[in-house]
Design a protein around this motif. Sequence first.
Motif, mmCIF file in Angstrom:
data_model
loop_
_atom_site.group_PDB
_atom_site.id
_atom_site.type_symbol
_atom_site.label_atom_id
_atom_site.label_comp_id
_atom_site.label_asym_id
_atom_site.label_seq_id
_atom_site.Cartn_x
_atom_site.Cartn_y
_atom_site.Cartn_z
ATOM 1 N N SER A 1 0.838 -1.211 0.000
ATOM 2 C CA SER A 1 0.000 0.000 0.000
ATOM 3 C C SER A 1 0.868 1.254 0.000
ATOM 4 O O SER A 1 0.611 2.209 -0.755
ATOM 5 N N CYS A 2 1.897 1.273 0.830
ATOM 6 C CA CYS A 2 2.752 2.467 0.895
ATOM 7 C C CYS A 2 3.497 2.676 -0.416
ATOM 8 O O CYS A 2 3.590 3.812 -0.915
ATOM 9 N N THR A 3 4.037 1.605 -0.989
ATOM 10 C CA THR A 3 4.789 1.751 -2.232
ATOM 11 C C THR A 3 3.886 2.161 -3.388
ATOM 12 O O THR A 3 4.277 2.968 -4.244
ATOM 13 N N GLU A 4 2.657 1.646 -3.435
ATOM 14 C CA GLU A 4 1.739 2.010 -4.519
ATOM 15 C C GLU A 4 1.278 3.460 -4.387
ATOM 16 O O GLU A 4 1.181 4.183 -5.382
ATOM 17 N N ILE A 5 0.993 3.881 -3.171
ATOM 18 C CA ILE A 5 0.569 5.276 -2.980
ATOM 19 C C ILE A 5 1.718 6.219 -3.317
ATOM 20 O O ILE A 5 1.522 7.265 -3.940
ATOM 21 N N ARG A 6 2.941 5.845 -2.929
ATOM 22 C CA ARG A 6 4.093 6.678 -3.245
ATOM 23 C C ARG A 6 4.318 6.742 -4.759
ATOM 24 O O ARG A 6 4.692 7.796 -5.291
ATOM 25 N N ALA A 7 4.060 5.669 -5.455
ATOM 26 C CA ALA A 7 4.218 5.645 -6.910
ATOM 27 C C ALA A 7 3.032 6.288 -7.631
ATOM 28 O O ALA A 7 3.128 6.583 -8.828
ATOM 29 N N GLY A 8 1.924 6.506 -6.942
ATOM 30 C CA GLY A 8 0.770 7.158 -7.541
ATOM 31 C C GLY A 8 -0.160 6.239 -8.302
ATOM 32 O O GLY A 8 -0.966 6.713 -9.099
ATOM 33 N N ASN A 9 -0.073 4.903 -8.086
ATOM 34 C CA ASN A 9 -0.950 3.968 -8.788
ATOM 35 C C ASN A 9 -1.786 3.113 -7.855
ATOM 36 O O ASN A 9 -2.141 1.975 -8.179
ATOM 37 N N ALA A 10 -2.083 3.609 -6.666
ATOM 38 C CA ALA A 10 -2.937 2.877 -5.729
ATOM 39 C C ALA A 10 -4.385 2.939 -6.199
ATOM 40 O O ALA A 10 -4.874 3.981 -6.641
ATOM 41 N N VAL A 11 -5.071 1.799 -6.071
ATOM 42 C CA VAL A 11 -6.445 1.713 -6.559
ATOM 43 C C VAL A 11 -7.389 2.473 -5.642
ATOM 44 O O VAL A 11 -8.343 3.115 -6.111
ATOM 45 N N ASP A 12 -7.135 2.422 -4.359
ATOM 46 C CA ASP A 12 -8.082 2.993 -3.399
ATOM 47 C C ASP A 12 -7.727 4.417 -2.968
ATOM 48 O O ASP A 12 -8.384 4.962 -2.073
ATOM 49 N N VAL A 13 -6.715 5.005 -3.548
ATOM 50 C CA VAL A 13 -6.388 6.417 -3.289
ATOM 51 C C VAL A 13 -6.535 7.149 -4.610
ATOM 52 O O VAL A 13 -5.709 6.995 -5.513
ATOM 53 N N ILE A 14 -7.596 7.925 -4.722
ATOM 54 C CA ILE A 14 -7.924 8.614 -5.974
ATOM 55 C C ILE A 14 -7.589 10.083 -5.807
ATOM 56 O O ILE A 14 -8.167 10.765 -4.938
ATOM 57 N N GLU A 15 -6.664 10.574 -6.616
ATOM 58 C CA GLU A 15 -6.264 11.985 -6.581
ATOM 59 C C GLU A 15 -6.896 12.690 -7.771
ATOM 60 O O GLU A 15 -6.663 12.308 -8.933
ATOM 61 N N ILE A 16 -7.693 13.699 -7.506
ATOM 62 C CA ILE A 16 -8.488 14.381 -8.534
ATOM 63 C C ILE A 16 -8.045 15.831 -8.610
ATOM 64 O O ILE A 16 -7.900 16.507 -7.574
ATOM 65 N N ASP A 17 -7.856 16.306 -9.835
ATOM 66 C CA ASP A 17 -7.579 17.724 -10.055
ATOM 67 C C ASP A 17 -8.917 18.452 -10.139
ATOM 68 O O ASP A 17 -9.611 18.386 -11.155
ATOM 69 N N ALA A 18 -9.268 19.125 -9.056
ATOM 70 C CA ALA A 18 -10.573 19.786 -9.010
ATOM 71 C C ALA A 18 -10.663 20.987 -9.939
ATOM 72 O O ALA A 18 -11.758 21.477 -10.193
ATOM 73 N N ALA A 19 -9.528 21.471 -10.454
ATOM 74 C CA ALA A 19 -9.579 22.598 -11.383
ATOM 75 C C ALA A 19 -10.203 22.196 -12.707
ATOM 76 O O ALA A 19 -10.847 23.017 -13.376
ATOM 77 N N THR A 20 -10.033 20.922 -13.102
ATOM 78 C CA THR A 20 -10.625 20.450 -14.369
ATOM 79 C C THR A 20 -11.862 19.596 -14.131
ATOM 80 O O THR A 20 -12.732 19.519 -14.994
ATOM 81 N N ASN A 21 -11.950 18.923 -13.002
ATOM 82 C CA ASN A 21 -13.127 18.119 -12.670
ATOM 83 C C ASN A 21 -13.931 18.848 -11.597
ATOM 84 O O ASN A 21 -13.983 18.429 -10.440
ATOM 85 N N ARG A 22 -14.518 19.943 -11.987
ATOM 86 C CA ARG A 22 -15.165 20.841 -11.027
ATOM 87 C C ARG A 22 -16.671 20.876 -11.145
ATOM 88 O O ARG A 22 -17.340 21.532 -10.342
ATOM 89 N N GLY A 23 -17.219 20.188 -12.145
ATOM 90 C CA GLY A 23 -18.656 20.271 -12.388
ATOM 91 C C GLY A 23 -19.467 19.311 -11.545
ATOM 92 O O GLY A 23 -18.940 18.424 -10.852
ATOM 93 N N ILE A 24 -20.766 19.463 -11.621
ATOM 94 C CA ILE A 24 -21.657 18.633 -10.812
ATOM 95 C C ILE A 24 -21.681 17.196 -11.304
ATOM 96 O O ILE A 24 -21.859 16.258 -10.518
ATOM 97 N N ASP A 25 -21.471 16.981 -12.591
ATOM 98 C CA ASP A 25 -21.483 15.616 -13.112
ATOM 99 C C ASP A 25 -20.312 14.813 -12.563
ATOM 100 O O ASP A 25 -20.463 13.639 -12.184
ATOM 101 N N GLU A 26 -19.118 15.430 -12.534
ATOM 102 C CA GLU A 26 -17.959 14.721 -11.995
ATOM 103 C C GLU A 26 -18.136 14.405 -10.519
ATOM 104 O O GLU A 26 -17.763 13.322 -10.038
ATOM 105 N N ILE A 27 -18.708 15.329 -9.762
ATOM 106 C CA ILE A 27 -18.908 15.109 -8.327
ATOM 107 C C ILE A 27 -19.975 14.042 -8.103
ATOM 108 O O ILE A 27 -19.893 13.262 -7.140
ATOM 109 N N ARG A 28 -20.984 13.981 -8.968
ATOM 110 C CA ARG A 28 -21.978 12.909 -8.842
ATOM 111 C C ARG A 28 -21.349 11.545 -9.068
ATOM 112 O O ARG A 28 -21.668 10.570 -8.355
#
Length: 640
Positions: free
Chosen positions: A90-117
């Motif tokens: 888990s630590c190595t995957e999160i550090r590498a940025g490919n963990a399945v259960d840790v989702i990092e979202i750029d809210a500047a581009t995914n800012r609409g109501i559809d993405e949040i739904r």
Amino acid sequence: MVDFFFMAYQVLARKYRPQRFADVAGQDHVTVTLMNALRQNRIAHGYIFSGHRGIGKTTIARILAMALNCRNAIGSELRPTPEPCEVCESCTEIRAGNAVDVIEIDAATNRGIDEIRELRDAARYRPARDKYKIYILDEAHQITDAAFNALLKTLEEPPEHIVFMMATTQPEDIPQTVRSRCQHFSFHAVKLADILSELRGIAEKEGVIADDAALSLLAEAGDGSMRDALSIMDQAIASAPLEDGKPRLDASQIRELMGTVPNAVFERILEAVDGNRSAEVITVANGLLDAGNSPAQLARQCVRYLRNCLIAKIAGDGAAAELLQISADEQRRALRSAALFTEEELTRFLQVMLRTFDELGYRQEQRFHFELGLLKLVHLRRLLPVEEILSQFPVGGSPAARPSSVSQAAPAKSVTTTRAVEASVATAPVVSAKPAFSPFEQSRKRFDETPAAAAPAPIAASVPQVPKPVEVPASASVAAPAISASAVTEPVVAASESASSAPATSASEAASADALQKAAVEALSKAKSQDTAADALNDAEWAVENGEIRVQTEVSKAMLSMVVNAEAEKIVRAALRDAGAGALKLVLLPGTASASAPKKQRAAKTGSVQAKALEHPVVQQAQSLFQAEIRTVIDLRDDD
């Protein structure tokens, strides 16, 4: 066949990104709190990390995600503290940025109501492998209000396996309803000492030769942001010359790379300002601009240097290091420049340069405006603050006392102006000449200055106290008023004798005075809306003596110019010429000169304003009760 594999270069900001709470610089108040929460298993479902750019908000969010999903329990051999173990999957995957259960979202581009739904619907499902499904929303303030509203219910009652982490530089743009459902951590700007320590360690690891001056310059350029400092350092290493195969960082090379100039230039400019040397200021500015420096960048640097000087002046040598966040050499330079000026002067300098910096953004000729801003600094040393001038005047604000410096600097006046000033001083009340409180007094004491207090000019005891009338020739032209307001307010020094000390009037002069009075009153009575002036001159004492027509009125000095106005003046002068008194001068005296002498009650002219006033029952009752005498009646009715 030989294959060559080149590893992609990783910038310093990513290569040396902290992977543990202890590696994060300058955010102890956040890291200690999160580690205690992990140790006590008090995990919130929502976090907001806010603060300056490049200070570790997203980094701490990733470290917290690693600590939450680390497969080794806290206190175990591989994980004795709440820090992540960094060795499990888990630590190595999160550090590498490919963990399945840790989702990092750029809210500047995914800012609409559809993405949040979509995010809200996916949050209902349990994590694929780890303990928590974690959403990291970067630049969360970019999310629209409608999208935040769609997320409210999930934030209020989230599933047990969901943790939201929002990183933002503008927390005030996040709705209060969202902030109240999350734990808010406000990050601090990284101190100069912490940035300098990190840069020194990275330089050793990278094999870079760098002195303290170069590293201090990089740390100052970061302006509290570790990422900015590392980005500039990365660029400086790429452009640095090699020495024994190792890049060498030099302060001058870094300044040239950033387009800045050494602060020694601004120290020289301030020394020229202190010496009132405008030519030197322009010469230095011309050299900087000819070298290709941007006027806006120079103005920005000048503002920062003046700010450092002002803080150094306020804090002194002891607390300046904590407040300035600059290197020791720059602190000493700022203290030297601050010693040349007072706190008020440095404040005015900073205001001028801030205004200049703002104007350079929309001005065409930036060079001219920058030079003008520097010249204003020289001119400010030549000006006296208006508060200091006002503080020299008396507390009561009366013109009776003036500073001696002002009176000495004033040139000699003509006879007419001098006598007007003497008379105004004589009639003004004598007040205390104690100077008012000066707002600069405490500042002078603090800087051990000893200004010379301006002593107010004493009032001559021999100045006459009786206002003098103005002599007006009756034969003057109609266009020049002879009984105007200035004739009342600007007394003449000559006439001080009272009616009792005047020589006795002969019978012929008395008869002539009565005739002139009758002619003037009749002319005013025939004119429209001049009844008030007619009554005033009818009640006055007329006398002809020494080639003058002296009219002692019963009207006060303040009201005389209103009762006998310019129109009444023309009528009186015309009547006097027709009566053959054109060669005599007309002198009007206010009622204060003979207020103590008993006056005879004249019979009111039938139909006049005074006659109507005497017929009023209220006036008659006042006369009977108080033995009153009607002296002057002013008609304030409309013409119609």
